[in-house]
Design a protein around this motif. Structure first.
Motif, PDB file in Angstrom:
ATOM      1  N   TYR A 282       0.816  -1.215   0.000  1.00 35.70           N
ATOM      2  CA  TYR A 282       0.000   0.000   0.000  1.00 35.70           C
ATOM      3  C   TYR A 282       0.854   1.271   0.000  1.00 35.70           C
ATOM      4  O   TYR A 282       0.362   2.345   0.347  1.00 35.70           O
ATOM      5  N   GLY A 283       2.114   1.136  -0.387  1.00 39.50           N
ATOM      6  CA  GLY A 283       2.948   2.302  -0.610  1.00 39.50           C
ATOM      7  C   GLY A 283       3.864   2.680   0.537  1.00 39.50           C
ATOM      8  O   GLY A 283       4.545   3.704   0.467  1.00 39.50           O
ATOM      9  N   ILE A 394      12.288  -3.220 -10.607  1.00 41.11           N
ATOM     10  CA  ILE A 394      12.896  -2.702  -9.384  1.00 41.11           C
ATOM     11  C   ILE A 394      14.257  -2.107  -9.723  1.00 41.11           C
ATOM     12  O   ILE A 394      15.138  -2.790 -10.243  1.00 41.11           O
ATOM     13  N   LYS A 395      14.432  -0.841  -9.386  1.00 38.32           N
ATOM     14  CA  LYS A 395      15.702  -0.162  -9.592  1.00 38.32           C
ATOM     15  C   LYS A 395      16.537  -0.274  -8.320  1.00 38.32           C
ATOM     16  O   LYS A 395      16.047  -0.010  -7.224  1.00 38.32           O
ATOM     17  N   LYS A 396      17.798  -0.692  -8.473  1.00 42.50           N
ATOM     18  CA  LYS A 396      18.686  -0.832  -7.318  1.00 42.50           C
ATOM     19  C   LYS A 396      19.850   0.151  -7.439  1.00 42.50           C
ATOM     20  O   LYS A 396      20.447   0.286  -8.497  1.00 42.50           O
ATOM     21  N   VAL A 438      21.791  -0.525   0.177  1.00 35.62           N
ATOM     22  CA  VAL A 438      21.203  -0.415  -1.153  1.00 35.62           C
ATOM     23  C   VAL A 438      19.820   0.227  -1.061  1.00 35.62           C
ATOM     24  O   VAL A 438      19.081   0.010  -0.095  1.00 35.62           O
ATOM     25  N   LEU A 439      19.507   1.028  -2.058  1.00 32.27           N
ATOM     26  CA  LEU A 439      18.179   1.612  -2.218  1.00 32.27           C
ATOM     27  C   LEU A 439      17.428   0.837  -3.290  1.00 32.27           C
ATOM     28  O   LEU A 439      17.954   0.625  -4.389  1.00 32.27           O
ATOM     29  N   LEU A 440      16.210   0.391  -2.980  1.00 29.41           N
ATOM     30  CA  LEU A 440      15.349  -0.299  -3.931  1.00 29.41           C
ATOM     31  C   LEU A 440      14.138   0.580  -4.208  1.00 29.41           C
ATOM     32  O   LEU A 440      13.487   1.056  -3.275  1.00 29.41           O
ATOM     33  N   GLU A 441      13.824   0.774  -5.485  1.00 24.19           N
ATOM     34  CA  GLU A 441      12.693   1.625  -5.868  1.00 24.19           C
ATOM     35  C   GLU A 441      11.881   0.933  -6.947  1.00 24.19           C
ATOM     36  O   GLU A 441      12.429   0.307  -7.848  1.00 24.19           O
ATOM     37  N   GLY A 442      10.560   1.065  -6.854  1.00 23.80           N
ATOM     38  CA  GLY A 442       9.699   0.508  -7.882  1.00 23.80           C
ATOM     39  C   GLY A 442       8.417  -0.049  -7.321  1.00 23.80           C
ATOM     40  O   GLY A 442       7.984   0.270  -6.206  1.00 23.80           O
ATOM     41  N   SER A 468       2.774  -3.694  -5.251  1.00 19.32           N
ATOM     42  CA  SER A 468       2.733  -2.449  -4.487  1.00 19.32           C
ATOM     43  C   SER A 468       2.510  -1.242  -5.384  1.00 19.32           C
ATOM     44  O   SER A 468       2.756  -1.273  -6.598  1.00 19.32           O
ATOM     45  N   LYS A 469       2.074  -0.181  -4.755  1.00 21.93           N
ATOM     46  CA  LYS A 469       2.167   1.123  -5.379  1.00 21.93           C
ATOM     47  C   LYS A 469       3.668   1.455  -5.513  1.00 21.93           C
ATOM     48  O   LYS A 469       4.492   0.891  -4.800  1.00 21.93           O
ATOM     49  N   PRO A 470       4.034   2.377  -6.398  1.00 24.74           N
ATOM     50  CA  PRO A 470       5.452   2.758  -6.468  1.00 24.74           C
ATOM     51  C   PRO A 470       5.947   3.263  -5.107  1.00 24.74           C
ATOM     52  O   PRO A 470       5.343   4.148  -4.508  1.00 24.74           O
ATOM     53  N   THR A 471       7.007   2.662  -4.611  1.00 23.46           N
ATOM     54  CA  THR A 471       7.535   3.017  -3.299  1.00 23.46           C
ATOM     55  C   THR A 471       9.021   2.706  -3.265  1.00 23.46           C
ATOM     56  O   THR A 471       9.625   2.419  -4.312  1.00 23.46           O
ATOM     57  N   SER A 472       9.606   2.776  -2.093  1.00 23.57           N
ATOM     58  CA  SER A 472      11.047   2.543  -1.985  1.00 23.57           C
ATOM     59  C   SER A 472      11.389   2.003  -0.614  1.00 23.57           C
ATOM     60  O   SER A 472      10.610   2.116   0.335  1.00 23.57           O
ATOM     61  N   MET A 473      12.551   1.397  -0.530  1.00 23.21           N
ATOM     62  CA  MET A 473      13.072   0.913   0.743  1.00 23.21           C
ATOM     63  C   MET A 473      14.595   0.971   0.690  1.00 23.21           C
ATOM     64  O   MET A 473      15.200   0.926  -0.383  1.00 23.21           O
ATOM     65  N   ILE A 474      15.196   1.091   1.857  1.00 24.39           N
ATOM     66  CA  ILE A 474      16.646   1.039   1.980  1.00 24.39           C
ATOM     67  C   ILE A 474      16.997  -0.128   2.884  1.00 24.39           C
ATOM     68  O   ILE A 474      16.374  -0.318   3.935  1.00 24.39           O
TER      69      ILE A 474
END
Length: 493
Positions: A282-283, A394-396, A438-442, A468-474
């Motif tokens: 849910y983002g 997923i962009k890393k 690492v940063l993951l986005e998508g 998921s909605k477009p979001t990110s995590m580290i």
């Protein structure tokens, strides 16, 4: 003397750069804005659309006091010019932006200069110690490459030049500072004018770092965020809220803009993992600070030796599904944080010396990504390596890595303080820039896609999402990177 040893000897000052840099990660996770600073051929700045919107919404004066004036060395004059040009651009967009340049060393009275410099340091600015060699000899000067920004009754410091992990020419540091001008000035305005504090939460219940161990970062974060601590307890509404509409369908909203999972040492149940997974779907944004291998300095302080063992908390499948694998190893690095050791005694008093502890690497960024573009060296404790997995969409981006003088030891790892008595074999430290963050986005795929019972997958109240909605995590392979020390006898961090 080898290059590694020379750098090592110069590294003691870096111990001052501690966990506060992780705040930048949390700020970016919660509200990521890609700031871009461009130069035309005529060196004229173009201000990003996000900055323009923020400036147009200003309802009161934002006042910049920039302490770059007087008889400055050429490189610092370039930084002054760049700062003035950017602030002129800001003022054209909004006349609420005002500024002045101040020479903090204008007084010929040494006591008055000392008082001014001390006041600036107490307000958060850090001086550069500039050395100039000329025919008259060596001359030293204290330069404050920064600003104090005020808005109504609030102020924040802005430090243009950041400490570096390795000694680099001043010209390069100035170039980086010029590239960061828009971000630094805009971020200060954002901190001062943001009336609403987004909610974020530290997750508890799995042996994560507690309130005492995160007191420093929680206090710092509370300037910008509403910070809570949450136990999941396998309760589906612990991170989200469900509201039924007139048709009987449920509207699902996350309670928190970001959650922080810091240093867990106990297993996550499948229900708790499902709650986190759906929060992401849910983002929601996550800062994962995970120790793949558990090792403790407490054991070393008592016996002089300990073992680094695998920390099995059952998150491997989850992180692998999102695009990252944490490796069960420990990194040793010649560029490391010094720790105090008793090296003898004088008149019955212990002689304390500092020795680089190779299991506490100082890591830094080798990328210009906005998340880490303004970060110097960061202290880690028993950090591990990580790899990324090819996941479509997923962009890393690797954010932080070790020095060129590193090595990996697979768990279980025998750790002994006796290594401080020996010269390291540099041939063994032959791995370069091992990634640790690492940063993951998508748009992420749910761990539970194709695993949910049909009844639950179709439940309106559960409202299961597969993507998921477009979001990110580290993800950072060190659970202690935001830990502060705590004086239990004194009762404060």
């Amino acid at each position: 003397m080898s290059k590694a040893k020379k750098t090592l000897k110069q590294g003691a000052w870096i111990q001052l750069i501690l966990v506060i840099v992780i705040i930048v990660f949390v700020n970016i996770i919660v509200s990521f804005i890609s700031y871009r600073v461009d130069f035309t051929e005529d060196k004229i700045y173009s201000v990003s659309d996000d900055t323009r919107r923020m400036l147009n919404e200003l309802d009161d004066i934002v006042y910049f006091q920039i302490y770059l004036d007087g008889n400055l060395p050429p490189d610092y004059r370039q930084l002054k010019i760049a700062t003035r040009e950017m602030l002129d651009e800001f003022h054209v967009i909004s006349d609420k932006v005002q500024y002045e340049f101040i020479n903090p060393s204008h007084s010929e009275d040494p006591k008055e200069r000392y008082t001014i410099h001390k006041n600036l340091e107490e307000r958060g600015l850090v001086a550069d110690q500039y050395r100039e060699d000329n025919e008259e000899g060596v001359k030293f000067a204290r330069i404050f490459p920064g600003a104090i920004v005020t808005y109504r009754a609030k102020e924040v410091p802005v430090q243009f030049l950041q400490p570096e992990r390795f000694p680099i020419p001043l010209e390069k540091r100035i170039d980086r500072a010029i590239n960061d001008i828009e971000f630094n000035l805009s971020y200060a305005i954002s901190l001062l004018t943001n009336e609403e504090k987004p909610p974020i939460a530290f997750i508890e219940g799995h042996g994560e770092l507690g309130p005492r161990e995160t007191a420093d970062i929680m206090r710092a974060l509370q300037d910008s965020y509403t910070v809570e601590r949450v136990r999941l307890n396998e309760e589906v509404n612990s991170l989200t809220e469900r509201l039924a509409d007139d048709s009987g369908d449920y509207v699902i909203n996350n309670k928190y803009e970001s959650i922080i999972i810091a240093g867990p040492d106990s297993a996550f149940s499948e229900k708790d993992k499902f709650i986190i997974d759906q929060y992401i779907m849910y983002g929601g944004k996550v800062l994962w600070l995970i120790d793949p291998v558990f090792a403790s300095m407490d054991s070393l302080s008592y016996s002089g030796a300990t073992m680094g063992i695998t920390n099995n908390i059952f998150l491997d499948d989850m992180l692998f599904n999102y695009g990252v694998r944490l490796n069960t190893d420990l990194i040793m690095d010649l560029i490391a944080l010094p720790i105090p050791m008793v090296a003898g005694s004088t008149a019955g008093q212990p002689d304390i010396e500092f020795f680089p502890w190779y299991f506490f690497p100082l890591v830094a960024s080798d990328t210009n990504h906005p998340v880490v573009n303004n970060i110097g060296a960061v202290k880690t404790e028993f950090v591990s390596s990580l790899d990324t997995i090819m996941i479509p969409g997923i962009k890393k981006t690797f954010l932080m890595s070790t020095s060129p003088y590193s090595r990996r030891l697979n768990a279980p790892v025998y750790i002994n303080l006796n290594i401080l008595d020996e010269e390291p074999d540099e041939k063994q430290f032959n791995e370069n820039y091992i990634p640790v963050a690492v940063l993951l986005e998508g748009s992420f795929k749910s761990l539970y896609r194709n695993r949910m019972p049909r009844a639950l997958a179709g439940s309106k109240e559960i409202a299961f999402k597969e993507y998921s909605k477009p979001t990110s995590m580290i993800v950072i392979a060190d659970g202690d990177v935001i830990r502060n020390q705590f004086h239990y006898s004194q009762g404060y961090p």
